[in-house]
Design an enzyme around this catalytic site. Structure first.
Site, PDB file in Angstrom:
ATOM      1  CB  CYS A   1      -0.936  -0.013   1.201  1.00 21.29           C
ATOM      2  SG  CYS A   1      -2.017   1.426   1.281  1.00 21.29           S
TER       3      CYS A   1
ATOM      4  CB  CYS B   1      -0.760   2.544   3.900  1.00 20.79           C
ATOM      5  SG  CYS B   1      -2.278   1.927   3.185  1.00 20.79           S
ATOM      6  CG  ASP B   2       2.953   1.187   4.527  1.00 22.16           C
ATOM      7  OD1 ASP B   2       2.428   1.717   5.526  1.00 22.16           O
ATOM      8  OD2 ASP B   2       2.780  -0.002   4.215  1.00 22.16           O
TER       9      ASP B   2
HETATM   10  P1  FAD Z   1     -10.832  -5.655   6.127  1.00 15.98           P
HETATM   11  O1  FAD Z   1     -10.060  -4.756   6.977  1.00 15.98           O
HETATM   12  O2  FAD Z   1     -10.107  -6.596   5.218  1.00 15.98           O
HETATM   13  O3  FAD Z   1     -11.785  -6.505   7.101  1.00 15.98           O
HETATM   14  C1  FAD Z   1     -12.527  -7.590   6.623  1.00 15.98           C
HETATM   15  C2  FAD Z   1     -12.822  -8.489   7.803  1.00 15.98           C
HETATM   16  O4  FAD Z   1     -13.736  -9.501   7.368  1.00 15.98           O
HETATM   17  C3  FAD Z   1     -11.597  -9.207   8.349  1.00 15.98           C
HETATM   18  O5  FAD Z   1     -11.491  -8.970   9.738  1.00 15.98           O
HETATM   19  C4  FAD Z   1     -11.838 -10.670   8.038  1.00 15.98           C
HETATM   20  O6  FAD Z   1     -11.343 -11.547   9.049  1.00 15.98           O
HETATM   21  C5  FAD Z   1     -13.359 -10.734   7.958  1.00 15.98           C
HETATM   22  N1  FAD Z   1     -13.843 -11.786   7.083  1.00 15.98           N
HETATM   23  C6  FAD Z   1     -13.459 -12.031   5.794  1.00 15.98           C
HETATM   24  N2  FAD Z   1     -14.168 -13.059   5.302  1.00 15.98           N
HETATM   25  C7  FAD Z   1     -15.013 -13.476   6.292  1.00 15.98           C
HETATM   26  C8  FAD Z   1     -15.982 -14.509   6.379  1.00 15.98           C
HETATM   27  N3  FAD Z   1     -16.258 -15.309   5.347  1.00 15.98           N
HETATM   28  N4  FAD Z   1     -16.671 -14.670   7.538  1.00 15.98           N
HETATM   29  C9  FAD Z   1     -16.407 -13.847   8.623  1.00 15.98           C
HETATM   30  N5  FAD Z   1     -15.477 -12.857   8.584  1.00 15.98           N
HETATM   31  C10 FAD Z   1     -14.802 -12.673   7.438  1.00 15.98           C
HETATM   32  N6  FAD Z   1      -5.336   1.923   5.188  1.00 15.98           N
HETATM   33  C11 FAD Z   1      -5.190   3.207   5.615  1.00 15.98           C
HETATM   34  O7  FAD Z   1      -6.137   3.980   5.556  1.00 15.98           O
HETATM   35  N7  FAD Z   1      -3.991   3.651   6.116  1.00 15.98           N
HETATM   36  C12 FAD Z   1      -2.921   2.838   6.273  1.00 15.98           C
HETATM   37  O8  FAD Z   1      -1.852   3.280   6.721  1.00 15.98           O
HETATM   38  C13 FAD Z   1      -3.059   1.476   5.875  1.00 15.98           C
HETATM   39  N8  FAD Z   1      -2.014   0.641   6.010  1.00 15.98           N
HETATM   40  C14 FAD Z   1      -2.190  -0.677   5.686  1.00 15.98           C
HETATM   41  C15 FAD Z   1      -1.134  -1.542   5.936  1.00 15.98           C
HETATM   42  C16 FAD Z   1      -1.269  -2.891   5.665  1.00 15.98           C
HETATM   43  C17 FAD Z   1      -0.121  -3.836   5.975  1.00 15.98           C
HETATM   44  C18 FAD Z   1      -2.494  -3.375   5.096  1.00 15.98           C
HETATM   45  C19 FAD Z   1      -2.661  -4.857   4.780  1.00 15.98           C
HETATM   46  C20 FAD Z   1      -3.530  -2.506   4.807  1.00 15.98           C
HETATM   47  C21 FAD Z   1      -3.392  -1.151   5.108  1.00 15.98           C
HETATM   48  N9  FAD Z   1      -4.425  -0.235   4.886  1.00 15.98           N
HETATM   49  C22 FAD Z   1      -4.299   1.051   5.304  1.00 15.98           C
HETATM   50  C23 FAD Z   1      -5.658  -0.632   4.178  1.00 15.98           C
HETATM   51  C24 FAD Z   1      -6.797  -0.900   5.166  1.00 15.98           C
HETATM   52  O9  FAD Z   1      -6.373  -1.833   6.127  1.00 15.98           O
HETATM   53  C25 FAD Z   1      -8.019  -1.435   4.419  1.00 15.98           C
HETATM   54  O10 FAD Z   1      -8.385  -0.560   3.376  1.00 15.98           O
HETATM   55  C26 FAD Z   1      -9.201  -1.604   5.362  1.00 15.98           C
HETATM   56  O11 FAD Z   1      -8.864  -2.429   6.451  1.00 15.98           O
HETATM   57  C27 FAD Z   1     -10.400  -2.211   4.639  1.00 15.98           C
HETATM   58  O12 FAD Z   1     -11.421  -2.413   5.565  1.00 15.98           O
HETATM   59  P2  FAD Z   1     -12.591  -3.463   5.287  1.00 15.98           P
HETATM   60  O13 FAD Z   1     -13.452  -3.398   6.489  1.00 15.98           O
HETATM   61  O14 FAD Z   1     -13.162  -3.236   3.953  1.00 15.98           O
HETATM   62  O15 FAD Z   1     -11.874  -4.890   5.189  1.00 15.98           O
END
Ligand code: FAD
Ligand code: NAP
Length: 313
Positions: free
Chosen positions: A134, A137-138
């Protein structure tokens, strides 16, 4: 009991949906999360672009209070994997990995996405400690420094352009001569002075120590190894949308998805199926940020409150 709303996924999108649905008056809302709530950001050692949060804070620190805040307003948490969401008339069926099926009038799904691994030595060891997926992010952590970008698609080239404005030099490593990216983007990359193209080459090994990455060994098609001293390696080799839950028994999706597997939504996060909302990283054109995922969760929740009200009254 039929739930007012089933929330699938407990990342920033799902947790915010949980907060807004319960605080907005829905009484029977369950969030299904297969692991600890918080989502993928909990694997990041530092986040500095969440508005209002200053100082050094890890992804885990940022997300820690979110579940408690939701539970205060009545959100229930079921720690279970959801294998499938289907719909029968007006009622959604939530198929759980333990074999049970719950029922809901509405569903907000936010199961996120997973960046693909490129598969080189040291990638897993240094992810979050110098290997990143990302740039938004980084990238800032490498301001004025040299970094490496891996990949030859639109994401890799666009992120290389983004990083070239922050970093002193970007070495773009791609395994072929031709790029997958749009020709216009390729031209912009080629014209950018501080981007060096290292073609017909793949990453062989990222190495470093407790402090993080110290360099990367790159192998070209002739087997020659080039050692590049960098502390930041960005991999953009494709992304998998976590949409398996929406797949039906006949292999089709419950709602419309595009060819990348992203869920099609309108401005209200509504999918092509009435009562089903998709949020966060899994929806089309997602900026893939915590703040936008949380925003999606709030938008979907507000729509769900009026959807359930109209359905039941
Ligand atoms: P996710 O955070 O992916 O959450 C999805 C959740 O659903 C997970 O907890 C998973 O366990 C659960 N899940 C999936 N499938 C199932 C299922 N079948 N049944 C039950 N549960 C399930 N964004 C920023 O804004 N700033 C940053 O600095 C930043 N740094 C990042 C660094 C890293 C290393 C990473 C990997 C990402 C980073 N991001 C950052 C991006 C950010 O984390 C994501 O955009 C954000 O978390 C997306 O949120 P979400 O709720 O859509 O999905
Ligand atoms: P992508 O198009 O699948 O490209 C992935 C790139 O990574 C390819 O160049 C591929 O090489 C390379 N790669 C894959 N596995 C690798 C490995 N193990 N080691 C080294 N290199 C590897 O993925 P994307 O760039 O994320 O784009 C996904 C989709 O979103 C595409 O349809 C893209 O057009 C779209 N998108 C569009 C925009 C835009 O329109 N502005 C922006 C971003 C993304 P090969 O080329 O050799 O296969």
């Amino acid at each position: 009991m039929i739930l007012d709303c089933a929330i699938i996924g407990g990342g920033p999108a799902g947790l915010t949906a949980g907060l807004y649905t319960t605080r907005g008056g829905l009484e029977n809302v369950t969030m299904y999360e297969k692991g600890m709530p918080g989502g993928q950001i909990t694997s990041s050692s530092e986040i500095e672009n969440y508005p209002g949060v200053t100082g050094e804070i890890s992804g885990m620190d940022l997300m820690m209070p979110w579940p408690k805040q939701c539970q205060k307003f009545g959100l229930k948490h079921d720690m279970v994997e959801i294998t499938r969401v289907s719909k029968d008339g007006d009622i959604f069926k939530i198929h759980k990995a333990d074999g049970n099926i719950d029922e809901a009038y509405s569903v907000i799904i936010g199961t996120g996405s997973s960046p693909r691994r490129a598969g080189f030595t040291g990638e897993d060891e240094f992810i979050g400690r110098g290997v990143s997926t990302c740039a938004t992010c980084d990238g800032f952590f490498y301001k004025g420094q040299e970094v490496v970008v891996i990949g030859g698609g639109d994401t890799a080239l666009e992120e290389a352009l983004y990083l070239s404005k922050i970093c002193s030099k970007v070495s773009l490593i791609h395994r072929r001569e031709e790029f997958r990216s749009a020709p216009n983007t390729v031209e912009r990359v080629k014209k950018t002075e501080n981007i060096e193209l290292i073609l017909n080459s793949v990453p062989d090994e990222v190495y470093g120590d407790n402090m993080g990455v110290a360099g990367i060994k790159v192998k070209n098609n002739n087997g020659e190894i080039r050692d590049i001293s960098v502390t930041g390696v960005f991999t953009f080799v494709g992304n998998d949308i976590n949409n398996e839950t929406l797949k039906q028994e006949n292999g089709s999706f419950l709602c419309d998805v595009n060819k990348q597997g992203q869920v099609m939504v309108d401005i209200n996060m509504a999918t092509s199926v009435s009562g089903l909302y998709a949020t966060g990283d899994m929806r089309v054109d997602a900026p893939k940020q915590v703040i936008s995922a949380a925003g999606d969760g709030a938008v979907a929740a507000l729509k769900v409150i009026s959807f359930v009200d109209e359905l039941l009254n």
